[in-house]
Scaffold this active site. Structure first.
Site, PDB file in Angstrom:
ATOM      1  N   TRP A  33       0.957  -0.907   0.053  1.00  0.00           N
ATOM      2  CA  TRP A  33      -0.055   0.224   0.020  1.00  0.00           C
ATOM      3  C   TRP A  33       0.773   1.278  -0.027  1.00  0.00           C
ATOM      4  O   TRP A  33       1.831   1.256   0.724  1.00  0.00           O
ATOM      5  CB  TRP A  33      -0.894   0.092   1.178  1.00  0.00           C
ATOM      6  CG  TRP A  33      -1.745   1.323   1.401  1.00  0.00           C
ATOM      7  CD1 TRP A  33      -2.827   1.838   0.700  1.00  0.00           C
ATOM      8  CD2 TRP A  33      -1.189   2.555   2.039  1.00  0.00           C
ATOM      9  NE1 TRP A  33      -3.206   3.012   1.093  1.00  0.00           N
ATOM     10  CE2 TRP A  33      -2.273   3.617   1.940  1.00  0.00           C
ATOM     11  CE3 TRP A  33      -0.021   2.685   2.968  1.00  0.00           C
ATOM     12  CZ2 TRP A  33      -1.997   4.628   2.489  1.00  0.00           C
ATOM     13  CZ3 TRP A  33      -0.151   3.986   3.757  1.00  0.00           C
ATOM     14  CH2 TRP A  33      -1.105   4.927   3.471  1.00  0.00           C
TER      15      TRP A  33
ATOM     16  N   GLU B  77      -2.931  -2.995  -2.751  1.00  0.00           N
ATOM     17  CA  GLU B  77      -4.218  -2.524  -1.838  1.00  0.00           C
ATOM     18  C   GLU B  77      -4.561  -1.214  -2.439  1.00  0.00           C
ATOM     19  O   GLU B  77      -3.726  -0.215  -2.345  1.00  0.00           O
ATOM     20  CB  GLU B  77      -3.760  -2.497  -0.444  1.00  0.00           C
ATOM     21  CG  GLU B  77      -4.941  -1.675   0.698  1.00  0.00           C
ATOM     22  CD  GLU B  77      -4.396  -1.918   2.078  1.00  0.00           C
ATOM     23  OE1 GLU B  77      -5.412  -1.495   2.748  1.00  0.00           O
ATOM     24  OE2 GLU B  77      -3.398  -2.400   2.511  1.00  0.00           O
TER      25      GLU B  77
ATOM     26  N   LYS C 177      -7.195   2.514  -2.321  1.00  0.00           N
ATOM     27  CA  LYS C 177      -7.785   3.389  -1.435  1.00  0.00           C
ATOM     28  C   LYS C 177      -8.501   4.578  -2.144  1.00  0.00           C
ATOM     29  O   LYS C 177      -8.201   4.828  -3.256  1.00  0.00           O
ATOM     30  CB  LYS C 177      -6.673   3.886  -0.625  1.00  0.00           C
ATOM     31  CG  LYS C 177      -7.021   4.815   0.828  1.00  0.00           C
ATOM     32  CD  LYS C 177      -6.369   4.871   1.656  1.00  0.00           C
ATOM     33  CE  LYS C 177      -6.673   5.773   3.026  1.00  0.00           C
ATOM     34  NZ  LYS C 177      -5.570   5.768   3.876  1.00  0.00           N
TER      35      LYS C 177
ATOM     36  N   ASP D 195      -9.768  -3.141   1.945  1.00  0.00           N
ATOM     37  CA  ASP D 195      -9.669  -2.888   3.377  1.00  0.00           C
ATOM     38  C   ASP D 195     -11.144  -2.057   3.514  1.00  0.00           C
ATOM     39  O   ASP D 195     -11.815  -1.388   2.811  1.00  0.00           O
ATOM     40  CB  ASP D 195      -8.679  -1.521   3.576  1.00  0.00           C
ATOM     41  CG  ASP D 195      -8.647  -1.106   4.871  1.00  0.00           C
ATOM     42  OD1 ASP D 195      -9.505  -0.548   5.500  1.00  0.00           O
ATOM     43  OD2 ASP D 195      -7.656  -1.312   5.488  1.00  0.00           O
TER      44      ASP D 195
ATOM     45  N   HIS E  53     -11.578   1.649   3.243  1.00  0.00           N
ATOM     46  CA  HIS E  53     -10.861   2.417   2.275  1.00  0.00           C
ATOM     47  C   HIS E  53     -11.970   2.724   1.008  1.00  0.00           C
ATOM     48  O   HIS E  53     -11.418   3.070  -0.176  1.00  0.00           O
ATOM     49  CB  HIS E  53      -9.790   1.323   1.496  1.00  0.00           C
ATOM     50  CG  HIS E  53      -8.452   1.496   2.313  1.00  0.00           C
ATOM     51  ND1 HIS E  53      -7.096   1.138   1.935  1.00  0.00           N
ATOM     52  CD2 HIS E  53      -8.185   1.867   3.514  1.00  0.00           C
ATOM     53  CE1 HIS E  53      -6.415   1.628   2.605  1.00  0.00           C
ATOM     54  NE2 HIS E  53      -6.703   1.898   3.765  1.00  0.00           N
TER      55      HIS E  53
ATOM     56  N   HIS F 255      -8.380  -6.734   4.670  1.00  0.00           N
ATOM     57  CA  HIS F 255      -8.028  -5.588   6.065  1.00  0.00           C
ATOM     58  C   HIS F 255      -9.287  -5.545   6.619  1.00  0.00           C
ATOM     59  O   HIS F 255     -10.096  -4.499   6.125  1.00  0.00           O
ATOM     60  CB  HIS F 255      -7.099  -4.724   5.561  1.00  0.00           C
ATOM     61  CG  HIS F 255      -5.779  -4.870   5.480  1.00  0.00           C
ATOM     62  ND1 HIS F 255      -5.032  -3.737   5.404  1.00  0.00           N
ATOM     63  CD2 HIS F 255      -5.344  -6.162   5.477  1.00  0.00           C
ATOM     64  CE1 HIS F 255      -3.725  -4.494   5.233  1.00  0.00           C
ATOM     65  NE2 HIS F 255      -3.748  -5.823   5.357  1.00  0.00           N
TER      66      HIS F 255
ATOM     67  N   ASP G  46     -11.927   6.838   7.021  1.00  0.00           N
ATOM     68  CA  ASP G  46     -11.129   5.528   7.263  1.00  0.00           C
ATOM     69  C   ASP G  46     -10.463   5.717   8.556  1.00  0.00           C
ATOM     70  O   ASP G  46      -9.106   6.215   8.389  1.00  0.00           O
ATOM     71  CB  ASP G  46     -10.018   5.547   6.090  1.00  0.00           C
ATOM     72  CG  ASP G  46      -9.218   4.305   6.330  1.00  0.00           C
ATOM     73  OD1 ASP G  46      -9.654   3.478   6.828  1.00  0.00           O
ATOM     74  OD2 ASP G  46      -8.000   4.552   5.651  1.00  0.00           O
TER      75      ASP G  46
ATOM     76  N   ASP H 251     -10.192   3.417  11.181  1.00  0.00           N
ATOM     77  CA  ASP H 251      -9.534   2.388  11.507  1.00  0.00           C
ATOM     78  C   ASP H 251     -10.115   2.042  13.170  1.00  0.00           C
ATOM     79  O   ASP H 251      -9.200   1.856  14.097  1.00  0.00           O
ATOM     80  CB  ASP H 251      -8.094   2.263  11.609  1.00  0.00           C
ATOM     81  CG  ASP H 251      -7.451   1.845  10.182  1.00  0.00           C
ATOM     82  OD1 ASP H 251      -8.491   1.188   9.772  1.00  0.00           O
ATOM     83  OD2 ASP H 251      -6.351   2.117   9.965  1.00  0.00           O
TER      84      ASP H 251
ATOM     85  N   ASP I 107      -6.925  -4.719  10.457  1.00  0.00           N
ATOM     86  CA  ASP I 107      -6.167  -3.496  10.485  1.00  0.00           C
ATOM     87  C   ASP I 107      -7.042  -2.348  11.341  1.00  0.00           C
ATOM     88  O   ASP I 107      -7.892  -1.551  10.672  1.00  0.00           O
ATOM     89  CB  ASP I 107      -6.095  -3.068   8.837  1.00  0.00           C
ATOM     90  CG  ASP I 107      -5.191  -1.773   8.788  1.00  0.00           C
ATOM     91  OD1 ASP I 107      -4.705  -1.283   9.574  1.00  0.00           O
ATOM     92  OD2 ASP I 107      -4.944  -1.318   7.429  1.00  0.00           O
TER      93      ASP I 107
END
Length: 430
Positions: free
Chosen positions: A184, A225, A227, A258, A261, A285, A293, A295, A325
């Site tokens: 990424w 990955e 985004k 993800d 993302h 993820h 985003d 997390d 993640d």
């Protein structure tokens, strides 16, 4: 017979009436590993011994006491987390988490910097996954790495990517199964660029150079990955979903999806079956974005359940690799690992306890009423009793009892470390 076993026996009867073999579901769950992410334990500081700012649009807040400050502290904290999670699971490392006895730049790292992790994992029967670290470095300060217009800077990051693939391949050889190396990069633009094409051309060329050397798939699986946006790249991300979907298809790489993302109203559960028509395997993820985003720690929400349902309903267990993640330093960091991983496994178990063939037969027969009724009834089935039995039989605490161990560990160990530097729940780093 304990109360847990009594409840389990009743649950097994209920599920058997629907044609579900509970014991088979539990045995299947035991074979599906989740890759815990090392960066939850220390707020993405790493062990390079530099003062590099996280940068690249990555923001962290919070300072709950007890951040791991050394490799030994991080490993100790991981031991505590693993002891409270049923099953045998993997560990996902970032390149900045190596052990460096002398200053070593990112393009110079080697397997010697990670031998300690290999040995530690071997002793505990964990397997490793890996990630190049294209952030928190002076040559990433402008938010551009593999697509950088300066050939020298671009080559530095190409060399870093090459070094990381070599490390990951040697990890895979040492552990006897493939190490997933996930790429990424933060490259993008805060405002609308005048040229969207050239950076993507440079990124594709740089990735081709990173991936030029072939390694045995039994040792290394390459993943890329995508985004949608980040802080400082709100208007344009070079490695968009479309870019990496096309790259993964044409170069036969894993695609990493993800959960944080994409647009806040866009979910990855619906992308699993579509992308697996065209790419060999997926890396997930699993995270929880809140409005962006961010997390957050994974909770047992609808999207988590939908992700696991798609994996199981599609029969994709062998083609989808599950990684976590998130990182949150506003709460006990070890507890965050345990909460997120246990929730992920709970959602997997719930999916495995569905009468999949019955549901799909009803759908094929056009009995949409029956399908809806059964799907709704499954929501109140006693899967929690099966989960409690799985935890007890795995030798980990049942229910919220694991929090007692966390409280005692915090009093005995973490509180003595003092407060951390400002850190915490953040934007995704990989």
């Amino acid at each position: 017979m304990s109360d847990t076993n009594k409840a389990f026996e009743l649950a097994r009867e209920r599920y058997a009436a629907l044609g579900v073999d509970v014991d088979a579901a539990v045995e299947r769950l035991k074979t599906i590993p989740v890759s815990l992410h090392c960066w939850q334990g220390d707020d993405v500081v790493g062990f390079e011994g530099t003062d590099n700012e996280l940068g690249s649009g990555l923001a962290v807040t919070g300072n709950y006491p007890g951040r791991a400050r050394t490799v030994d502290e991080l490993r100790r904290d991981l031991d505590v987390a693993y002891s409270l999670i049923p099953g045998n699971h993997r560990l996902n490392l970032h390149a900045l988490y190596g052990e460096f006895s002398s200053p070593t730049d990112r393009n110079e790292i080697g397997i010697q910097n990670f031998q300690g992790w290999i040995d530690w994992c071997r002793d505990r029967h964990h397997s490793l996954d890996f990630n190049p670290s294209f952030f928190a470095h002076p040559l990433a300060s402008d938010g551009s790495t593999l697509s950088h217009p300066d050939p020298a800077i671009r080559q530095f990051w190409i060399d870093h990517g090459i070094a990381c693939r070599q490390i990951a391949s040697e990890m895979g050889a040492a552990q006897g199964n493939a190490c997933i190396n996930n790429v990424w990069v933060p490259d993008g633009s805060k405002d609308s660029p005048a040229d969207r094409k050239a950076p993507r051309e440079r990124l594709a060329e740089a990735l081709d150079e990173v991936f030029r050397v072939a390694f045995p798939e039994a040792q290394l699986l390459d993943s890329v990955e995508c985004k949608l946006f980040g802080i400082g790249s709100e208007s344009y991300v070079v490695g968009s979903h479309e870019f990496y979907l096309g790259y993964a298809i044409t170069r036969h790489k894993l695609l990493c999806l993800d959960a944080g993302h994409f647009h806040p109203t866009e979910v990855i559960s619906d992308k699993i079956s579509s992308t697996l028509l065209y790419v060999p395997e997926l890396l997930l993820h699993v995270s929880r974005g809140v409005r962006w985003d961010s997390d957050h720690v994974v909770t047992f929400n609808d999207e988590l359940q939908a992700i696991m349902q798609e994996i199981v309903r599609g029969g994709f267990e062998s083609r989808v690799h599950i990684g976590l993640d998130f990182f949150d330093a506003s709460i006990n960091r070890i507890a965050a690992w345990v909460i997120g991983t246990r929730n992920t496994l709970k959602a997997l178990l719930m999916a495995l306890l569905e009468p999949r063939e019955t549901l799909q037969d009803l759908e094929r027969d056009g009995d949409l009423t029956g399908r809806l009724v059964l799907m709704e009834e499954l929501k109140s089935m006693p899967f929690g009793s099966v989960w409690d039995h799985y935890c007890e039989s795995s030798g980990v605490p049942v229910g919220a009892a694991w929090l007692d161990a966390i409280r005692e560990d915090e009093r005995r160990v973490l509180a003595r470390r003092g407060n951390s530097v400002a850190t915490a729940s953040s934007e995704n780093i990989a």
